[in-house]
Write a protein that holds these residues in place. Structure first.
Motif, PDB file in Angstrom:
ATOM      1  N   TYR A  80       0.931  -1.298   0.064  1.00 15.46           N
ATOM      2  CA  TYR A  80       0.120  -0.128   0.117  1.00 15.46           C
ATOM      3  C   TYR A  80       1.152   1.254  -0.050  1.00 15.46           C
ATOM      4  CZ  TYR A  80      -3.128  -3.689   2.112  1.00 15.46           C
ATOM      5  OH  TYR A  80      -3.986  -4.581   2.511  1.00 15.46           O
ATOM      6  N   TYR A 118       0.815   5.343   0.630  1.00 14.90           N
ATOM      7  CA  TYR A 118      -0.003   6.525   1.174  1.00 14.90           C
ATOM      8  C   TYR A 118       1.024   7.832   1.321  1.00 14.90           C
ATOM      9  CZ  TYR A 118      -2.959   3.499   3.710  1.00 14.90           C
ATOM     10  OH  TYR A 118      -4.096   2.385   4.240  1.00 14.90           O
ATOM     11  N   PHE A 170      -4.811   7.716   1.692  1.00 12.85           N
ATOM     12  CA  PHE A 170      -4.361   6.495   0.606  1.00 12.85           C
ATOM     13  C   PHE A 170      -4.149   6.868  -0.740  1.00 12.85           C
ATOM     14  CE2 PHE A 170      -4.927   2.182  -1.057  1.00 12.85           C
ATOM     15  CZ  PHE A 170      -5.662   2.084  -2.034  1.00 12.85           C
ATOM     16  N   TYR A 207      -3.215   0.348  -3.790  1.00  7.43           N
ATOM     17  CA  TYR A 207      -3.129  -1.054  -3.178  1.00  7.43           C
ATOM     18  C   TYR A 207      -2.806  -2.049  -4.204  1.00  7.43           C
ATOM     19  CZ  TYR A 207      -4.802  -5.150  -1.258  1.00  7.43           C
ATOM     20  OH  TYR A 207      -4.984  -6.798  -0.844  1.00  7.43           O
ATOM     21  N   ILE A 265      -4.774  -3.644  -7.292  1.00  7.35           N
ATOM     22  CA  ILE A 265      -6.029  -3.911  -6.739  1.00  7.35           C
ATOM     23  C   ILE A 265      -7.063  -2.641  -6.428  1.00  7.35           C
ATOM     24  CG2 ILE A 265      -7.326  -5.012  -4.802  1.00  7.35           C
ATOM     25  CD1 ILE A 265      -5.434  -6.617  -6.383  1.00  7.35           C
ATOM     26  N   ASP A 266      -6.385  -1.429  -6.001  1.00  8.57           N
ATOM     27  CA  ASP A 266      -7.193  -0.303  -5.699  1.00  8.57           C
ATOM     28  C   ASP A 266      -6.329   0.901  -5.964  1.00  8.57           C
ATOM     29  OD1 ASP A 266      -9.168   0.842  -2.876  1.00  8.57           O
ATOM     30  OD2 ASP A 266      -8.877   1.855  -4.931  1.00  8.57           O
ATOM     31  N   ARG A 284      -3.760 -11.889   2.769  1.00  4.87           N
ATOM     32  CA  ARG A 284      -4.733 -11.412   3.634  1.00  4.87           C
ATOM     33  C   ARG A 284      -5.728 -12.589   4.080  1.00  4.87           C
ATOM     34  NH1 ARG A 284      -7.016  -8.374   0.025  1.00  4.87           N
ATOM     35  NH2 ARG A 284      -9.002  -9.662  -0.145  1.00  4.87           N
ATOM     36  N   ASN A 341      -9.953 -10.061   6.771  1.00  2.97           N
ATOM     37  CA  ASN A 341      -9.534  -8.827   6.292  1.00  2.97           C
ATOM     38  C   ASN A 341      -9.148  -8.075   7.496  1.00  2.97           C
ATOM     39  OD1 ASN A 341      -8.398  -7.105   4.524  1.00  2.97           O
ATOM     40  ND2 ASN A 341     -10.247  -5.881   4.225  1.00  2.97           N
TER      41      ASN A 341
END
Lengths: 115, 117
Positions: B33, B35, B45, B48, B55-56, B98, B102
């Protein structure tokens, strides 16, 4: 969308006194809640988390946090503050059981403990 | 027992140059991740990633910013044509594969502090 609010930019306490750093959250369903601490020019360090179970969670360095579902709060507490606790504290939330979700952080609260 | 490793710790760029920030996750971690931390905004954020997958990226600016996490090597956050507003601390965090619930915390690196002149 999930969010976290830390209503105080700064908290000042005297050494030996109890401290509270406030956090409220907004998330669909039962949240996963976290507290992190950041010392100057360092990364974030994990303190504690609430996933399920007992509403009072104990973590590192004598810190604890109380999950209150009705008030959507997760305040960080310590019975007796130390000067070395002075740092930036972040509350974070993650929505449960959603694929690909990161932690969402509050803006942070600076804790200053005076001797 | 190395934690999350970020480099460089400090990076100075002039406007218009490119910045590349690298992150090696903790051993055994396959989720990364990114940030960004600004003084008045807290920790935001950005993106990810898993190995070879984004993913995101809902927190990434639409232009100039990109991220990757190749099969081999560190994750890279790339900022093209930097502007003064990109000056910030960029933190990488990792987590293991994960669990279904989660529930896991993230492990953070020490950050890369970008200054744009």
């Amino acid at each position: 969308a999930q969010s976290v609010a830390q209503p105080e930019d700064q908290v000042n306490v005297a050494e030996g006194n109890p401290l509270t750093v406030k956090c409220t959250y907004s998330v669909s369903g039962n949240p996963y809640l976290f507290w992190y601490v950041q010392y100057p020019n360092r990364g974030l360090q994990f303190l504690l988390k609430y996933i399920t179970g007992d509403n009072l969670v104990k973590g590192s360095y004598g810190f604890e946090a109380e999950f209150n579902k009705s008030q959507t709060s997760f305040h960080l507490k310590k019975p007796s503050a130390l000067v070395s606790d002075s740092a930036l504290y972040f509350c974070a939330v993650r929505a449960p059981n959603q694929a690909g979700t990161a932690l969402i952080f509050g803006k942070g609260t600076t804790l200053s403990v005076s001797s | 027992n190395a934690g999350v490793m970020q480099n460089p710790r400090h990076l100075v760029r002039r406007r218009g140059q490119e910045a590349r920030l690298r992150c090696s996750p903790m051993k055994g971690h396959s989720h990364v991740y990114w940030y960004r931390q600004l003084p008045e905004e807290g920790l935001k954020f950005m993106v990810y990633l898993q190995k070879e997958n984004i993913i995101d990226e809902s927190g990434m600016p639409k232009e100039r910013f990109s991220a990757e996490f190749p099969k081999e090597g560190p994750s890279i956050l790339r900022i093209q044509q930097v502007v003064r507003g990109d000056s910030a601390a960029y933190f990488c965090a990792s987590s293991p594969i994960r669990d279904r619930g989660n529930t896991g915390e993230l492990f953070f690196g020490e950050g890369s502090r970008l200054t744009v002149l």
